[in-house]
Design a protein around this motif. Structure first.
Motif, PDB file in Angstrom:
ATOM      1  N   ASN A 139       0.807  -1.225   0.000  1.00  0.00           N
ATOM      2  CA  ASN A 139       0.000   0.000   0.000  1.00  0.00           C
ATOM      3  C   ASN A 139       0.845   1.282   0.000  1.00  0.00           C
ATOM      4  O   ASN A 139       0.745   2.110   0.905  1.00  0.00           O
ATOM      5  N   ILE A 140       1.648   1.427  -1.042  1.00  0.00           N
ATOM      6  CA  ILE A 140       2.509   2.612  -1.172  1.00  0.00           C
ATOM      7  C   ILE A 140       1.714   3.758  -1.797  1.00  0.00           C
ATOM      8  O   ILE A 140       1.095   3.591  -2.854  1.00  0.00           O
ATOM      9  N   ASN A 141       1.711   4.895  -1.120  1.00  0.00           N
ATOM     10  CA  ASN A 141       1.102   6.122  -1.644  1.00  0.00           C
ATOM     11  C   ASN A 141       2.141   7.229  -1.619  1.00  0.00           C
ATOM     12  O   ASN A 141       2.834   7.406  -0.608  1.00  0.00           O
ATOM     13  N   LEU A 142       2.216   7.949  -2.732  1.00  0.00           N
ATOM     14  CA  LEU A 142       3.299   8.914  -2.871  1.00  0.00           C
ATOM     15  C   LEU A 142       2.909   9.974  -3.878  1.00  0.00           C
ATOM     16  O   LEU A 142       2.335   9.659  -4.921  1.00  0.00           O
ATOM     17  N   THR A 143       3.179  11.233  -3.552  1.00  0.00           N
ATOM     18  CA  THR A 143       2.927  12.321  -4.491  1.00  0.00           C
ATOM     19  C   THR A 143       4.188  13.150  -4.607  1.00  0.00           C
ATOM     20  O   THR A 143       4.722  13.619  -3.600  1.00  0.00           O
ATOM     21  N   LEU A 144       4.661  13.287  -5.819  1.00  0.00           N
ATOM     22  CA  LEU A 144       5.936  13.960  -6.034  1.00  0.00           C
ATOM     23  C   LEU A 144       5.754  15.139  -6.982  1.00  0.00           C
ATOM     24  O   LEU A 144       5.496  14.952  -8.159  1.00  0.00           O
ATOM     25  N   PRO A 145       5.875  16.371  -6.463  1.00  0.00           N
ATOM     26  CA  PRO A 145       5.715  17.539  -7.330  1.00  0.00           C
ATOM     27  C   PRO A 145       6.839  17.634  -8.360  1.00  0.00           C
ATOM     28  O   PRO A 145       7.945  17.140  -8.115  1.00  0.00           O
ATOM     29  N   ARG A 146       6.534  18.293  -9.460  1.00  0.00           N
ATOM     30  CA  ARG A 146       7.516  18.498 -10.517  1.00  0.00           C
ATOM     31  C   ARG A 146       8.751  19.213  -9.981  1.00  0.00           C
ATOM     32  O   ARG A 146       8.640  20.198  -9.256  1.00  0.00           O
ATOM     33  N   GLY A 147       9.912  18.693 -10.318  1.00  0.00           N
ATOM     34  CA  GLY A 147      11.167  19.340  -9.933  1.00  0.00           C
ATOM     35  C   GLY A 147      11.611  19.060  -8.507  1.00  0.00           C
ATOM     36  O   GLY A 147      12.637  19.560  -8.071  1.00  0.00           O
ATOM     37  N   SER A 148      10.837  18.245  -7.770  1.00  0.00           N
ATOM     38  CA  SER A 148      11.199  17.988  -6.373  1.00  0.00           C
ATOM     39  C   SER A 148      12.221  16.856  -6.280  1.00  0.00           C
ATOM     40  O   SER A 148      12.471  16.143  -7.246  1.00  0.00           O
ATOM     41  N   LEU A 188      10.136  -1.852 -15.097  1.00  0.00           N
ATOM     42  CA  LEU A 188      10.902  -3.092 -15.222  1.00  0.00           C
ATOM     43  C   LEU A 188      10.199  -4.249 -14.525  1.00  0.00           C
ATOM     44  O   LEU A 188      10.589  -5.399 -14.644  1.00  0.00           O
ATOM     45  N   ASP A 189       9.166  -3.923 -13.767  1.00  0.00           N
ATOM     46  CA  ASP A 189       8.396  -4.919 -13.044  1.00  0.00           C
ATOM     47  C   ASP A 189       6.966  -4.383 -12.942  1.00  0.00           C
ATOM     48  O   ASP A 189       6.767  -3.176 -12.977  1.00  0.00           O
ATOM     49  N   THR A 190       5.984  -5.288 -12.839  1.00  0.00           N
ATOM     50  CA  THR A 190       4.595  -4.814 -12.808  1.00  0.00           C
ATOM     51  C   THR A 190       4.000  -4.985 -11.419  1.00  0.00           C
ATOM     52  O   THR A 190       4.231  -5.993 -10.749  1.00  0.00           O
ATOM     53  N   PRO A 191       3.232  -3.987 -10.961  1.00  0.00           N
ATOM     54  CA  PRO A 191       2.608  -4.097  -9.650  1.00  0.00           C
ATOM     55  C   PRO A 191       1.489  -5.145  -9.634  1.00  0.00           C
ATOM     56  O   PRO A 191       0.941  -5.475 -10.685  1.00  0.00           O
ATOM     57  N   SER A 192       1.157  -5.638  -8.442  1.00  0.00           N
ATOM     58  CA  SER A 192       0.027  -6.561  -8.307  1.00  0.00           C
ATOM     59  C   SER A 192      -1.281  -5.795  -8.323  1.00  0.00           C
ATOM     60  O   SER A 192      -2.287  -6.272  -8.834  1.00  0.00           O
ATOM     61  N   SER A 193      -1.271  -4.594  -7.726  1.00  0.00           N
ATOM     62  CA  SER A 193      -2.440  -3.713  -7.795  1.00  0.00           C
ATOM     63  C   SER A 193      -2.011  -2.284  -7.516  1.00  0.00           C
ATOM     64  O   SER A 193      -0.890  -2.049  -7.073  1.00  0.00           O
ATOM     65  N   GLY A 194      -2.918  -1.350  -7.792  1.00  0.00           N
ATOM     66  CA  GLY A 194      -2.604   0.062  -7.586  1.00  0.00           C
ATOM     67  C   GLY A 194      -2.236   0.741  -8.894  1.00  0.00           C
ATOM     68  O   GLY A 194      -2.260   0.113  -9.955  1.00  0.00           O
ATOM     69  N   ASP A 195      -1.913   2.032  -8.802  1.00  0.00           N
ATOM     70  CA  ASP A 195      -1.663   2.802 -10.024  1.00  0.00           C
ATOM     71  C   ASP A 195      -0.413   3.669  -9.860  1.00  0.00           C
ATOM     72  O   ASP A 195      -0.074   4.094  -8.749  1.00  0.00           O
ATOM     73  N   ILE A 196       0.247   3.911 -10.973  1.00  0.00           N
ATOM     74  CA  ILE A 196       1.342   4.889 -11.031  1.00  0.00           C
ATOM     75  C   ILE A 196       0.991   5.865 -12.141  1.00  0.00           C
ATOM     76  O   ILE A 196       0.764   5.458 -13.281  1.00  0.00           O
ATOM     77  N   ARG A 197       0.895   7.152 -11.785  1.00  0.00           N
ATOM     78  CA  ARG A 197       0.499   8.175 -12.755  1.00  0.00           C
ATOM     79  C   ARG A 197       1.624   9.191 -12.912  1.00  0.00           C
ATOM     80  O   ARG A 197       2.335   9.482 -11.962  1.00  0.00           O
ATOM     81  N   PHE A 198       1.771   9.690 -14.116  1.00  0.00           N
ATOM     82  CA  PHE A 198       2.789  10.705 -14.370  1.00  0.00           C
ATOM     83  C   PHE A 198       2.188  11.769 -15.261  1.00  0.00           C
ATOM     84  O   PHE A 198       1.583  11.453 -16.293  1.00  0.00           O
ATOM     85  N   SER A 199       2.308  13.033 -14.854  1.00  0.00           N
ATOM     86  CA  SER A 199       1.715  14.155 -15.601  1.00  0.00           C
ATOM     87  C   SER A 199       0.256  13.880 -15.966  1.00  0.00           C
ATOM     88  O   SER A 199      -0.163  14.107 -17.105  1.00  0.00           O
ATOM     89  N   GLY A 200      -0.495  13.342 -15.009  1.00  0.00           N
ATOM     90  CA  GLY A 200      -1.937  13.224 -15.173  1.00  0.00           C
ATOM     91  C   GLY A 200      -2.465  11.941 -15.786  1.00  0.00           C
ATOM     92  O   GLY A 200      -3.674  11.764 -15.863  1.00  0.00           O
ATOM     93  N   ALA A 201      -1.578  11.032 -16.221  1.00  0.00           N
ATOM     94  CA  ALA A 201      -2.079   9.806 -16.845  1.00  0.00           C
ATOM     95  C   ALA A 201      -1.377   8.581 -16.271  1.00  0.00           C
ATOM     96  O   ALA A 201      -0.206   8.647 -15.886  1.00  0.00           O
ATOM     97  N   SER A 202      -2.110   7.463 -16.220  1.00  0.00           N
ATOM     98  CA  SER A 202      -1.503   6.215 -15.755  1.00  0.00           C
ATOM     99  C   SER A 202      -0.420   5.783 -16.738  1.00  0.00           C
ATOM    100  O   SER A 202      -0.586   5.888 -17.957  1.00  0.00           O
ATOM    101  N   ILE A 203       0.704   5.311 -16.196  1.00  0.00           N
ATOM    102  CA  ILE A 203       1.796   4.876 -17.069  1.00  0.00           C
ATOM    103  C   ILE A 203       1.968   3.359 -17.051  1.00  0.00           C
ATOM    104  O   ILE A 203       2.890   2.829 -17.660  1.00  0.00           O
ATOM    105  N   LEU A 204       1.069   2.664 -16.353  1.00  0.00           N
ATOM    106  CA  LEU A 204       1.265   1.222 -16.175  1.00  0.00           C
ATOM    107  C   LEU A 204       1.308   0.454 -17.492  1.00  0.00           C
ATOM    108  O   LEU A 204       1.973  -0.574 -17.586  1.00  0.00           O
TER     109      LEU A 204
END
Ligand SMILES: Nc1ncnc2c1ncn2[C@@H]1O[C@H](COP(=O)(O)OP(=O)(O)OP(=O)(O)O)[C@@H](O)[C@H]1O
Ligand SMILES: [Mg+2]
Length: 237
Positions: free
Chosen positions: A23-32, A54-70
């Motif tokens: 259950n990893i939750n993380l928000t990273l602002p641009r340039g941080s 390089l590896d796929t999650p079992s569940s959850g989402d990773i988004r970059f600049s507003g869109a899922s990158i999975l």
């Protein structure tokens, strides 16, 4: 503030069902600049591999600049990852190593040359272009690896224990150089380490991981002044 990278309820389980990431939750602002801190086996590299694709999650989402990158393969994410062992090509010289990612992207040779030159300057390696990798010191290799990672202009820079192969004195010196390079670049950076001093110097935000979970996140001051539990207090020394 605009958010560049968002990780939402990310889980990874192994074949037996135990959690490598929980259950990893993380928000990273641009340039941080984020430091991922934690003991060996806490899931730091696993997390980077998920972000890199390089590896796929079992569940959850990773988004970059507003869109899922999975669904994007690693090369389409346009992220740079520098590995613990640098993974340089020993049979190529420094310039060819730096140009590698540009070649892979199909950038013509004439356009590669000024970028390689710029990267050699950025990493204080002017005059080293024709050197072979086995003629370099550990610190020089580390900078070649950084130059190679940065050359294609990644949207996100990830460094997995970039100093761990070096001795203590050199580590301190190179960490100062690295943070100086980061501040010139304004690129969103994730720096992985098991050393809290390195984490504090490299990141303005820290996540502290243990057994696949984020135990505490905050500024260096939050973690050192207000540890959430005894484990954090002990880990911070
Ligand atoms: N592909 C895999 N399948 C099953 N288990 C794995 C896999 N990759 C890593 N692990 C396990 O997941 C846990 C986290 O590993 P990971 O490499 O992410 O740790 P780390 O925090 O990067 O450690 P270090 O500081 O030693 O590099 C470890 O227990 C490891 O054995
Ligand atoms: Mg690791």
């Amino acid at each position: 503030m605009e958010h560049e990278l968002i990780i939402h309820n990310l889980n990874k389980t192994d074949a037996t069902g135990s959690y490598l990431l929980n259950n990893i939750n993380l928000t990273l602002p641009r340039g941080s600049r984020l430091s991922v801190l934690g003991p060996s086996g806490s899931g730091k590299t696993t997390l980077l591999r998920m972000i890199a694709g390089l590896d796929t999650p079992s569940s959850g989402d990773i988004r970059f600049s507003g869109a899922s990158i999975l669904d994007l393969p690693p090369y389409k994410r346009n992220f740079g990852m520098m590995f613990q062992d640098y993974a340089l090509f020993p049979h190529m010289n420094v310039s060819a190593n730096i140009a590698f990612g540009l070649k892979m992207k199909g950038i013509p040779r004439q356009k590669q040359i000024p970028i390689v030159k710029q990267m050699l300057t950025l990493t204080n390696l002017e005059g080293f272009g024709h050197r072979k990798i086995d003629e370099l010191s550990g610190g020089e290799r580390q900078r070649v690896a950084l130059a190679r990672t940065l050359a294609p202009g990644p949207r996100l820079l990830m460094l997995d224990e970039p100093l761990s192969a070096l001795d203590r004195v050199l580590r301190k010196h190179l960490l100062a150089q690295l943070t100086q390079i980061f501040s010139q670049l304004h690129i969103t950076t994730i720096f992985v380490t098991h050393d809290h001093e390195e984490a504090f110097a490299a990141g303005d935000q820290i996540i502290l991981m243990n057994q696949g979970c984020i135990v505490q996140s905050g500024t260096p001051e939050d973690l050192s002044q207000h540890p959430v539990n005894d484990w954090v207090r002990q880990f911070m020394g």
